[in-house]
Design an enzyme around this catalytic site. Structure first.
Site, short mmCIF file in Angstrom:
data_model
loop_
_atom_site.label_atom_id
_atom_site.label_comp_id
_atom_site.label_asym_id
_atom_site.label_seq_id
_atom_site.Cartn_x
_atom_site.Cartn_y
_atom_site.Cartn_z
N GLY A 71 -2.57 4.15 -67.55
CA GLY A 71 -3.10 2.82 -67.25
C GLY A 71 -2.53 2.35 -65.93
CB SER A 72 0.42 0.25 -65.11
OG SER A 72 -0.04 -0.90 -65.78
CD GLU A 102 3.54 -8.15 -67.51
OE1 GLU A 102 2.40 -7.64 -67.41
OE2 GLU A 102 3.77 -9.16 -68.21
CD GLU A 122 -10.70 -4.74 -61.50
OE1 GLU A 122 -10.41 -4.74 -60.30
OE2 GLU A 122 -11.83 -5.04 -61.93
CG PHE A 174 -13.95 2.98 -60.44
CD1 PHE A 174 -14.19 4.01 -59.54
CD2 PHE A 174 -12.68 2.43 -60.51
CE1 PHE A 174 -13.17 4.49 -58.72
CE2 PHE A 174 -11.66 2.91 -59.69
CZ PHE A 174 -11.91 3.95 -58.80
CG LEU A 230 -7.83 4.33 -62.09
CD1 LEU A 230 -7.49 5.55 -61.24
CD2 LEU A 230 -7.58 3.06 -61.26
NE ARG A 261 -11.58 -36.46 -82.02
CZ ARG A 261 -11.83 -36.32 -83.30
NH1 ARG A 261 -13.08 -36.19 -83.71
NH2 ARG A 261 -10.86 -36.29 -84.17
N PRO A 303 -6.42 7.22 -71.63
CG PRO A 303 -7.37 8.28 -73.48
CD PRO A 303 -7.40 8.25 -71.98
CG ASN A 304 -1.72 9.24 -73.30
OD1 ASN A 304 -1.26 8.36 -74.02
ND2 ASN A 304 -2.32 10.31 -73.78
#
Lengths: 262, 382
Positions: free
Chosen positions: B131-132, B370, B366, B123, B125, B271, B128-129
């Site tokens: 994202g969010s 933030e 995904e 998929f 979406l 341990r 490179p420039n």
């Protein structure tokens, strides 16, 4: 060919277990119930035979267990068994091998089979006596520790695992076999199997359906459990201290040799 | 209120656990080291029905519910996050768009083999420039002589370049809306479309056995009918796809935390320091209790979101909260799991070191933590 696989519903072998000292039974609370791992091999054998034989071969699983554990049987159906029969009755509680195999044999006669496949051992009771007792009550030949099976007309060609190798054995149908763990790893129940298992039937049987002519349960048993004890706590191990690897290895080797372990 | 799983959900959880612990976990370190895509595991997962778990049987799926799907992703991620993202991205991002928006013909052609796990799908979406800022899509598609001609680049696309990959569904600007903003549509691009190529696999810090690539489109051509759903619906569609995807990435984050907790618990019992197992020390006990507390909390949120989705309720806010919380829980739990291991936790041969690297992307992929907060703030009407 009608194949019936007996399965026992046992406490999860991987869970930590405790014995109730007053009832001398395992505390089942908080311990998940699963198919006896040995019986999963028996079921795998049945499913492989069904796949090879095709046609009208069917696999029925049979269990004797409290009604409350019914859903555990669903896993056998999800793995690919066609249907299931569950023999449940409070009267069966506390049955030893003698009584259990007597009740089971009557149920198995009622269900009918060409081939009966039984796991070699149960993970909880571990008597290993039920397969033999069943065969005796059912008056069928029993071939134990089978690692490979092929149906040939009205008989079976079997390979029996032994300490020194394997034997090739022929047995007529109907007969009973127990499976060796070398038969093949039990398959996973697929998602399709899980979804389809909902629609498969688990037919109920009670003691009243069996027409038994003697008692079962505690009063119908020949053996009595006198005590059930946890395994003795392990003693402290022996620590070998050595100046270097070679000396340490020799000390450990001598220790094992002394006990005839190597 | 009923916190019991159904028998079917329990059976699926137990199948996923057995499969993950027996088949996936023993391979995780080696796959991570070699960046080896687990073709054999994907084949087994396909045979068992995991690759089409939530889709109806008539489309090749197993017909299970979202709760079962979340439980399965958790168990696989508990063993290996790379294998889990391969499955989760395939189901939630690769196949789901066809299920939600495809025509019957597209469902038969794509969804069926995808649900059967015979083919993987990406998929596309992120760019490179973009994202969010996914609305700032630069990839363009124009209709010329009955074909979409596509130009642009997509970044970080999972499952886009394996030998099983059949193609990728991408977002592209297909025109201008009446309000002057770009019109976005989803376009189905098969692997063999002329002008479509994939980069080599990225070198990644975590999820190293999963397949992630950059895609480039240079006058790439696909037939006009390769539009997914109506033209101009792309923005709305991918928001819907991401909503559902949050449940599976939340489950993935949590599974990773569960796996790290398992390792830390076992290690603390084995341990010995100062003459007793370190699990007997309060400092370690408090850490383990805090880890378990957060895991249980996140699990409730994830299963609640899945439960709401299964009932056709609005699950978007719960799923966003669950995704955000599970990502932060996995960060804290994995970090503490390494801490409990001390110096050994820093060594490659201990699974927690892989988990520590695998964890970071949970807080980014995904929707970053933030952006997740922004999404939730908007849902709260702030």
């Amino acid at each position: 060919m009608k194949i019936v696989v007996t399965v026992k519903l046992v406490p999860d072998p991987n869970a930590e277990k405790r014995i109730d000292t007053s009832t001398k039974r395992l505390v089942r609370t908080g311990v998940e119930t699963v198919l006896n791992p040995y019986d999963e091999y028996a079921l795998e054998a049945a499913l492989q035979l069904k796949e090879k034989a095709g046609g009208d071969t069917t696999v029925t699983v049979f269990a004797m267990a409290p009604e409350s554990l019914k859903e555990t049987l669903r896993k056998a159906l999800a793995m690919g068994a066609d249907d299931a029969v569950l023999l449940s009755d409070p009267a069966l509680e506390g049955s030893d091998v003698w009584a259990t195999s007597y009740a089971m044999s009557h149920a198995l006669k009622k269900i009918g089979f060409d081939l009966l496949i039984v796991g070699g051992l149960s993970d909880d009771g571990s008597t290993g006596a039920t397969p033999g007792a069943l065969a005796e009550y059912l008056q069928t030949p029993l071939v134990t520790n089978v690692r490979k099976a092929d149906a040939e007309g009205n008989s079976l060609k079997l390979e029996r695992e032994t300490d020194t190798g394997y034997q090739t054995v022929a047995a007529p149908l109907p007969c009973a076999i127990t499976t060796a763990l070398t038969f093949g790893e039990p398959r996973y129940a697929s998602l399709k199997g899980i979804m389809g298992a909902k629609k498969k039937t688990i037919a109920p049987l009670t003691v009243g359906d069996l027409g038994l002519d003697r008692e079962v349960g505690v009063s119908g048993s020949k053996t009595a459990l006198l005590a059930a004890n946890p395994p003795a706590a392990r003693g402290k191990g022996q620590v070998v201290e050595a100046a270097d690897g070679a000396t340490g290895a020799k000390a450990i080797f001598d220790f094992l040799k002394e006990r005839k372990l190597v | 209120m009923n916190f019991d799983l159904t028998d079917e959900q329990k059976a699926i959880q137990s199948l996923a656990r057995d499969f993950a612990q027996n088949e996936v976990k023993p391979r995780a370190e080696e796959m991570d080291r070699d960046e080896a895509f687990p073709y054999d595991l994907v084949k087994k997962m396909a045979e068992l029905g995991f690759m089409g778990l939530p889709f109806p049987e008539e489309y090749g799926g197993a017909g299970a519910d979202t709760v079962s799907y979340a439980l399965a992703v958790m168990e696989i991620a508990r063993a290996d996050a790379s294998t889990a993202i391969t499955m989760a991205a395939h189901v939630s991002l690769g196949a789901t768009p066809f299920y939600l928006f495809g025509t019957e013909e597209q469902k038969q052609k794509y969804l069926v083999p995808l649900a059967q796990g015979k083919m993987l799908w990406g998929f596309g979406l992120t760019e490179p420039n973009a994202g969010s800022d996914a609305g700032n899509c630069q990839t363009k598609a124009t209709l010329q002589n009955g074909s979409w001609v596509i130009n642009g680049t997509k970044a970080f696309i999972t499952n886009s370049g394996t030998d099983l990959s059949g193609g990728t569904t991408i977002t592209a600007v297909t025109g201008t809306r009446s309000d002057g903003r770009p019109e976005i549509s989803n376009i189905i691009v098969p692997q063999d479309a002329p002008g479509f190529s994939r980069s080599k696999k990225y070198k990644k810090m975590g999820w190293r056995a999963s397949d992630t690539r950059e895609l480039s489109f240079v006058d790439a051509k696909v037939p006009k009918e390769n539009l997914l759903g109506p033209q101009g619906e792309g923005y709305k569609q991918f928001l819907t796809i991401l909503d559902g995807g949050r449940i599976s990435v939340a489950a993935l984050s949590l599974g990773l935390a569960m796996g790290a907790y398992d390792e830390a618990l076992q290690y603390s019992r084995d341990r010995v320091a100062f003459g007793k197992p370190i699990s007997k020390f309060q400092a370690i006990q408090f850490k383990l209790v805090d880890m378990l507390m957060q895991i249980e909390h996140a699990k409730l949120m994830i299963l609640k979101a899945a439960w709401e989705k299964d009932r056709g309720r609005d699950y978007v806010q719960t799923a966003s909260l669950a995704k955000l919380y599970a990502a932060e829980v996995s960060h804290r739990v994995v970090n503490e799991a390494v801490q409990i291991h001390g110096g050994y936790g820093f060594m490659d041969e201990y699974p927690v070191s892989r988990m520590y690297r695998d964890q970071k992307i949970n807080e980014i992929g995904e929707g970053t933590n933030e952006v997740q907060r922004l999404v939730i703030a908007r849902l709260m009407g702030l």
